[in-house]
Motif scaffolding. Structure first.
Motif, short mmCIF file in Angstrom:
data_model
loop_
_atom_site.label_atom_id
_atom_site.label_comp_id
_atom_site.label_asym_id
_atom_site.label_seq_id
_atom_site.Cartn_x
_atom_site.Cartn_y
_atom_site.Cartn_z
N PRO A 89 0.80 -1.22 0.00
CA PRO A 89 0.00 0.00 0.00
C PRO A 89 0.83 1.28 0.00
CG PRO A 89 -0.05 -1.03 2.15
CD PRO A 89 0.66 -1.98 1.24
N HIS A 90 2.07 1.22 0.50
CA HIS A 90 2.90 2.42 0.58
C HIS A 90 4.34 2.07 0.24
CE1 HIS A 90 -0.47 4.32 2.47
NE2 HIS A 90 -0.46 3.42 3.44
N LEU A 91 4.91 2.75 -0.75
CA LEU A 91 6.33 2.58 -1.07
C LEU A 91 7.07 3.79 -0.53
CD1 LEU A 91 6.21 1.25 -4.74
CD2 LEU A 91 6.50 -0.05 -2.63
N GLY A 92 8.08 3.55 0.29
CA GLY A 92 8.77 4.65 0.95
C GLY A 92 10.12 5.00 0.37
N ALA A 93 10.72 4.12 -0.42
CA ALA A 93 12.04 4.41 -0.98
C ALA A 93 12.27 3.53 -2.19
CB ALA A 93 13.12 4.16 0.07
N ILE A 94 13.16 3.98 -3.07
CA ILE A 94 13.52 3.20 -4.26
C ILE A 94 14.98 3.47 -4.60
CG2 ILE A 94 12.73 5.02 -5.84
CD1 ILE A 94 11.86 2.76 -7.78
N THR A 95 15.65 2.45 -5.10
CA THR A 95 17.00 2.61 -5.61
C THR A 95 17.18 1.66 -6.79
OG1 THR A 95 19.35 2.75 -5.02
CG2 THR A 95 18.10 0.89 -4.11
N TRP A 96 18.17 1.92 -7.60
CA TRP A 96 18.46 1.11 -8.78
C TRP A 96 19.90 0.66 -8.70
CZ3 TRP A 96 22.01 1.23 -12.73
CH2 TRP A 96 21.72 0.43 -13.84
N SER A 97 20.15 -0.61 -9.02
CA SER A 97 21.51 -1.13 -9.02
C SER A 97 21.61 -2.29 -9.99
CB SER A 97 21.91 -1.58 -7.61
OG SER A 97 23.21 -2.13 -7.62
N ASN A 98 22.50 -2.18 -10.95
CA ASN A 98 22.80 -3.26 -11.90
C ASN A 98 21.57 -3.89 -12.54
OD1 ASN A 98 25.62 -3.05 -11.50
ND2 ASN A 98 25.43 -4.20 -9.61
N GLY A 99 20.65 -3.05 -12.98
CA GLY A 99 19.47 -3.55 -13.70
C GLY A 99 18.30 -3.94 -12.84
N ASN A 100 18.40 -3.75 -11.53
CA ASN A 100 17.32 -4.10 -10.63
C ASN A 100 16.87 -2.90 -9.83
OD1 ASN A 100 17.21 -7.06 -11.02
ND2 ASN A 100 19.32 -6.93 -10.27
N TYR A 101 15.58 -2.87 -9.50
CA TYR A 101 15.03 -1.82 -8.65
C TYR A 101 14.70 -2.45 -7.30
CZ TYR A 101 14.64 0.50 -13.04
OH TYR A 101 14.94 1.06 -14.25
N TYR A 102 14.99 -1.71 -6.26
CA TYR A 102 14.72 -2.17 -4.91
C TYR A 102 13.85 -1.11 -4.23
CZ TYR A 102 18.58 -5.25 -6.03
OH TYR A 102 19.39 -6.17 -6.65
N CYS A 103 12.74 -1.56 -3.66
CA CYS A 103 11.81 -0.65 -3.00
C CYS A 103 11.67 -1.03 -1.53
CB CYS A 103 10.42 -0.73 -3.65
SG CYS A 103 10.39 -0.15 -5.34
N LEU A 104 11.47 -0.02 -0.72
CA LEU A 104 11.23 -0.21 0.70
C LEU A 104 9.77 0.09 0.98
CD1 LEU A 104 12.40 -0.66 3.55
CD2 LEU A 104 12.83 1.80 3.62
N ASN A 105 9.09 -0.85 1.61
CA ASN A 105 7.68 -0.68 1.91
C ASN A 105 7.52 -0.09 3.29
OD1 ASN A 105 4.86 -0.92 1.84
ND2 ASN A 105 4.94 -2.99 2.63
#
Length: 105
Positions: A89-105
């Motif tokens: 329901p809520h995404l608090g952060a995002i980063t990109w590294s080597n072709g992948n996205y990482y999100c913090l819920n």
């Protein structure tokens, strides 16, 4: 940078006057390079850049009216895609590294 502008009615679920903007600055000169407004990026808590395609990815926190997700903007700050993230329901952060996205819920 991403800015959000809204009024007291927004806090009660009325998004009629909602607005958010993304502004690109030149850090050397301090001048605005380009900007866009009218985006629905409620509480855009995180932004990252993908150097492989030149796009920016902004996590949208979500609110009463819409689900969280990821807005994709090209180098000219045009919205090119929106990626919904089911089950979060809520995404608090995002980063990109080597072709992948990482999100913090």
């Amino acid at each position: 940078m991403c800015f959000v502008s809204n009024s007291a009615v927004y806090l009660h679920g009325n998004t009629s006057d909602y607005d958010s903007s993304v502004v690109m600055y030149n850090l050397s000169t301090g001048k605005v390079v380009r900007s866009v407004s009218g985006l629905r990026l409620d509480h855009a808590n995180g932004m990252c850049y993908n150097p492989w395609n030149g796009h920016f990815y902004i996590c949208k926190y979500g609110d009463i009216s819409w689900q969280s997700g990821i807005a994709e903007l090209d180098w000219n700050l045009n919205l090119v895609n929106t990626h919904e993230v089911s089950g979060y329901p809520h995404l608090g952060a995002i980063t990109w590294s080597n072709g992948n996205y990482y999100c913090l819920n």
